[in-house]
Design a protein around this motif. Structure first.
Motif, short mmCIF file in Angstrom:
data_model
loop_
_atom_site.label_atom_id
_atom_site.label_comp_id
_atom_site.label_asym_id
_atom_site.label_seq_id
_atom_site.Cartn_x
_atom_site.Cartn_y
_atom_site.Cartn_z
N ALA A 9 -10.26 -2.28 3.14
CA ALA A 9 -10.44 -2.47 1.68
C ALA A 9 -9.23 -3.20 1.09
O ALA A 9 -9.39 -4.09 0.24
CB ALA A 9 -10.63 -1.12 1.01
N VAL A 10 -8.03 -2.85 1.55
CA VAL A 10 -6.82 -3.49 1.02
C VAL A 10 -6.79 -4.97 1.43
O VAL A 10 -6.53 -5.86 0.60
CB VAL A 10 -5.54 -2.76 1.52
CG1 VAL A 10 -4.28 -3.54 1.14
CG2 VAL A 10 -5.48 -1.35 0.95
N GLU A 55 -9.26 -6.86 2.16
CA GLU A 55 -10.31 -7.61 1.46
C GLU A 55 -9.90 -7.91 0.01
O GLU A 55 -10.04 -9.03 -0.47
CB GLU A 55 -11.61 -6.81 1.48
CG GLU A 55 -12.80 -7.71 1.16
CD GLU A 55 -14.10 -6.92 1.05
OE1 GLU A 55 -14.30 -5.99 1.85
OE2 GLU A 55 -14.89 -7.27 0.15
N ALA A 56 -9.34 -6.90 -0.65
CA ALA A 56 -8.98 -7.08 -2.07
C ALA A 56 -7.75 -7.96 -2.25
O ALA A 56 -7.69 -8.79 -3.15
CB ALA A 56 -8.75 -5.72 -2.72
N PHE A 57 -6.74 -7.77 -1.40
CA PHE A 57 -5.45 -8.46 -1.58
C PHE A 57 -5.30 -9.69 -0.67
O PHE A 57 -4.37 -10.47 -0.84
CB PHE A 57 -4.28 -7.51 -1.30
CG PHE A 57 -4.03 -6.47 -2.37
CD1 PHE A 57 -4.73 -6.47 -3.58
CD2 PHE A 57 -3.07 -5.48 -2.19
CE1 PHE A 57 -4.48 -5.51 -4.56
CE2 PHE A 57 -2.80 -4.52 -3.16
CZ PHE A 57 -3.51 -4.54 -4.34
N GLY A 58 -6.14 -9.78 0.34
CA GLY A 58 -6.01 -10.90 1.29
C GLY A 58 -4.81 -10.75 2.23
O GLY A 58 -4.43 -11.69 2.92
N GLY A 59 -4.23 -9.55 2.29
CA GLY A 59 -3.09 -9.31 3.20
C GLY A 59 -2.25 -8.15 2.72
O GLY A 59 -2.60 -7.50 1.72
N LEU A 87 0.88 -1.18 0.00
CA LEU A 87 0.00 0.00 0.00
C LEU A 87 0.91 1.22 0.00
O LEU A 87 1.81 1.33 0.84
CB LEU A 87 -0.88 0.00 1.26
CG LEU A 87 -1.59 1.31 1.60
CD1 LEU A 87 -2.58 1.74 0.52
CD2 LEU A 87 -2.33 1.18 2.95
N VAL A 88 0.69 2.13 -0.96
CA VAL A 88 1.48 3.36 -1.03
C VAL A 88 0.53 4.54 -0.84
O VAL A 88 -0.38 4.74 -1.66
CB VAL A 88 2.22 3.49 -2.38
CG1 VAL A 88 3.14 4.71 -2.36
CG2 VAL A 88 3.01 2.22 -2.71
N THR A 89 0.72 5.31 0.23
CA THR A 89 -0.19 6.44 0.45
C THR A 89 0.21 7.62 -0.43
O THR A 89 1.38 7.79 -0.77
CB THR A 89 -0.21 6.87 1.93
OG1 THR A 89 1.07 7.41 2.30
CG2 THR A 89 -0.57 5.71 2.86
N GLY A 90 -0.79 8.39 -0.81
CA GLY A 90 -0.55 9.59 -1.64
C GLY A 90 0.16 9.25 -2.93
O GLY A 90 1.09 9.95 -3.34
N LEU A 126 -5.19 -1.66 -6.89
CA LEU A 126 -6.43 -1.26 -6.24
C LEU A 126 -6.36 0.25 -6.00
O LEU A 126 -5.31 0.75 -5.58
CB LEU A 126 -6.55 -2.00 -4.90
CG LEU A 126 -7.71 -1.63 -4.00
CD1 LEU A 126 -9.02 -2.20 -4.55
CD2 LEU A 126 -7.47 -2.15 -2.58
N LEU A 127 -7.45 0.95 -6.25
CA LEU A 127 -7.50 2.38 -5.92
C LEU A 127 -8.22 2.53 -4.59
O LEU A 127 -9.31 1.98 -4.42
CB LEU A 127 -8.26 3.17 -6.98
CG LEU A 127 -7.68 3.17 -8.40
CD1 LEU A 127 -8.49 4.10 -9.30
CD2 LEU A 127 -6.21 3.59 -8.39
#
Ligand code: NAI
Length: 264
Positions: free
Chosen positions: A79-80, A82-86, A10-13, A61-62
């Motif tokens: 959300a992350v 759920e979509a990626f499973g981890g 996950l990369v913020t911004g 994922l957005l």
């Protein structure tokens, strides 16, 4: 890079600038990437397209979220997961600055910068750490700090304080979670061509002035920052934790000491 393929980040911004370059670079390395954005879904979609162009097989994922808002951060992580499973890698990149004389700015301006740049990074790190601990996973956290974590920045006191705080956030979390194989590092970009620097990046005269202060004589590019992030969260950096890698063309080397003005 070793150990990156198949990981989830996950990369913020990451709809612009350095964050965008990090998302694209991680995708290029075969990492599934969640692209966090605050306002512009269109810009985030463009990052997503570039990430897929870099590696067509990765998942992306957005995720919209203001990282200074605890509920929004929580919903983003849900959300992350759920979509990626981890999740394996968190890159705390979201940040901004407000200029103004320190005796004149509203306290709220100071607080808002801290809320995003420092508290936001902490809240995201906390959710990532909870997940790493629950899954017994050797996760990675990278904080995108700045040369201003050690170089004072007059008229940007909130920014300067937030980045100084990030240094000890990096070091404290690194020490606390090292026994679990979780690594926490930072990068310290110098002057980099991104939207945050519109004021000088597109003006040749102002840009030349900026470059005159940099020992290597040029500004940096988002891709150069992204390469360091990829390295730090890869297995090539398996024994590195609690460090901030400055990518600054020598800006943190006290350029004024290029000549020995202080002694004969
Ligand atoms: P940028 O303005 O393109 O990127 C910052 C991103 O963070 C933007 O996409 C913005 O929408 C997002 N953001 C801001 N507040 C947010 C919030 N509350 N929630 C979610 N997203 C938010 O600028 P740049 O240069 O790419 O900055 C990225 C990071 O690099 C920042 O942390 C900045 O402090 C740091 N940095 C940049 C340097 C430079 O010269 N460009 C130098 C040193 C550090």
């Amino acid at each position: 890079m070793k150990g990156l393929h198949g990981k989830k980040a996950l990369v913020t911004g990451s709809s612009t600038g350095i964050g965008e370059a990090i998302a694209i670079r991680l995708a290029q390395e075969g990492v599934d990437v969640a692209i966090n954005y605050r306002r512009s879904e269109d810009a985030a979609r463009q990052t997503q397209q570039k990430a897929h162009a870099a590696h067509p097989d990765v998942q992306t994922l957005l995720v919209q979220a203001d990282v200074s808002n605890e509920e929004a951060v929580s919903a983003m992580f849900d959300a992350v997961f759920e979509a990626f499973g981890g999740l394996d890698i968190l890159v705390n990149n979201a940040g901004f600055q407000i200029a103004g004389a320190s005796h004149e700015i509203a306290v709220d301006q100071f607080a808002r910068v801290i809320a995003t740049n420092l508290t936001g990074a902490f809240m995201c790190a906390q959710r990532a750490l909870q997940h790493f601990m629950a899954e017994n996973k050797a996760g990675n956290i990278i904080n995108v700090s700045s040369v201003h974590q050690i170089i004072p920045k007059p008229r940007f006191v909130g920014y300067s304080a937030s980045k100084g705080g990030l240094q000890n956030l990096t070091r404290s979390l690194a020490l606390e979670y090292a026994p679990h194989g979780i690594r926490v590092n930072g990068i310290g970009p110098g002057a980099t061509v991104t939207p945050i620097n519109k004021a000088w990046a597109d003006d040749p005269e102002k840009r030349a002035n900026v470059e005159s202060h940099i020992p290597m004589g040029r500004v940096g590019y988002p891709e150069e920052m992204a390469a360091a992030v990829a390295f730090l969260c890869s297995d090539e950096a398996a024994y590195i934790t609690g460090q901030t890698l400055y990518i600054d063309g020598g800006l943190t080397l006290y350029p004024d000491f290029r000549t020995s003005w202080s002694s004969e």
